[in-house]
Design a protein around this motif. Structure first.
Motif, PDB file in Angstrom:
ATOM      1  N   VAL A  54       0.844  -1.213   0.000  1.00  0.00           N
ATOM      2  CA  VAL A  54       0.000   0.000   0.000  1.00  0.00           C
ATOM      3  C   VAL A  54       0.872   1.254   0.000  1.00  0.00           C
ATOM      4  N   LEU A  55       1.894   1.255   0.826  1.00  0.00           N
ATOM      5  CA  LEU A  55       2.775   2.429   0.920  1.00  0.00           C
ATOM      6  C   LEU A  55       3.524   2.674  -0.392  1.00  0.00           C
ATOM      7  N   GLU A  56       3.949   1.611  -1.031  1.00  0.00           N
ATOM      8  CA  GLU A  56       4.648   1.749  -2.315  1.00  0.00           C
ATOM      9  C   GLU A  56       3.679   2.223  -3.394  1.00  0.00           C
ATOM     10  N   ARG A  57       2.502   1.611  -3.442  1.00  0.00           N
ATOM     11  CA  ARG A  57       1.545   1.883  -4.515  1.00  0.00           C
ATOM     12  C   ARG A  57       0.894   3.263  -4.422  1.00  0.00           C
ATOM     13  N   HIS A  63      10.788   0.579  -1.512  1.00  0.00           N
ATOM     14  CA  HIS A  63      10.530  -0.582  -0.664  1.00  0.00           C
ATOM     15  C   HIS A  63      11.124  -0.364   0.735  1.00  0.00           C
ATOM     16  N   ALA A  64      12.336   0.181   0.790  1.00  0.00           N
ATOM     17  CA  ALA A  64      12.995   0.421   2.090  1.00  0.00           C
ATOM     18  C   ALA A  64      12.215   1.437   2.926  1.00  0.00           C
ATOM     19  N   ILE A  69       8.308   2.562   7.467  1.00  0.00           N
ATOM     20  CA  ILE A  69       7.038   3.116   7.952  1.00  0.00           C
ATOM     21  C   ILE A  69       6.141   1.995   8.474  1.00  0.00           C
ATOM     22  N   MET A  70       6.115   0.870   7.761  1.00  0.00           N
ATOM     23  CA  MET A  70       5.320  -0.271   8.217  1.00  0.00           C
ATOM     24  C   MET A  70       5.767  -0.710   9.613  1.00  0.00           C
ATOM     25  N   LEU A  71       7.090  -0.749   9.852  1.00  0.00           N
ATOM     26  CA  LEU A  71       7.587  -1.128  11.174  1.00  0.00           C
ATOM     27  C   LEU A  71       7.178  -0.110  12.239  1.00  0.00           C
ATOM     28  N   THR A  72       7.180   1.160  11.882  1.00  0.00           N
ATOM     29  CA  THR A  72       6.737   2.203  12.817  1.00  0.00           C
ATOM     30  C   THR A  72       5.274   1.999  13.175  1.00  0.00           C
TER      31      THR A  72
END
Length: 114
Positions: A54-57, A63-64, A69-72
């Motif tokens: 979702v964040l990439e799209r 990706h990094a 952000i996903m980890l946050t």
């Protein structure tokens, strides 16, 4: 000081009464539109890979960046993904929520004024 290009031109056939008019240009003071933070909220069901996708799209992150952000989101419960004008923020929230629902994930995306 009156600049020649700012003096009003005299209309033909009118007598000169000695008064020179000056055109004043005022710049309107425009305020910047308010900005809105778009945030993702953690849940216990949406896969981490889906959040990265979702964040990439929808936010154009690498990706990094998306992984960070996903980890946050995972560790802190939420994360600001970006700051946008109202219309852009609203569109991104709608896109993310619709995409998550279509894939049967309870991912939540919200916005608030910065």
């Amino acid at each position: 000081m009156i600049q020649p290009e700012r003096m009003m031109a005299q209309k033909p056939g009118r007598e000169d009464d000695g008064d020179a008019g000056v055109v004043l240009e005022t710049k309107p003071k425009t305020k910047r539109p308010p900005l809105y933070k778009v945030m993702l909220i953690n849940d216990d069901y949406t896969p981490m890979e889906f959040v990265v996708h979702v964040l990439e799209r929808f936010f154009g992150l690498s990706h990094a960046q998306a992984f960070e952000i996903m980890l946050t989101v995972h560790k802190k419960g939420l994360a600001v993904v970006g700051v946008f004008s109202f219309e852009v923020a609203e569109t991104k929230v709608t896109q993310v929520m619709d995409f998550a629902r279509r894939h049967q994930h309870p991912l939540q995306c919200t916005m608030e004024k910065e």
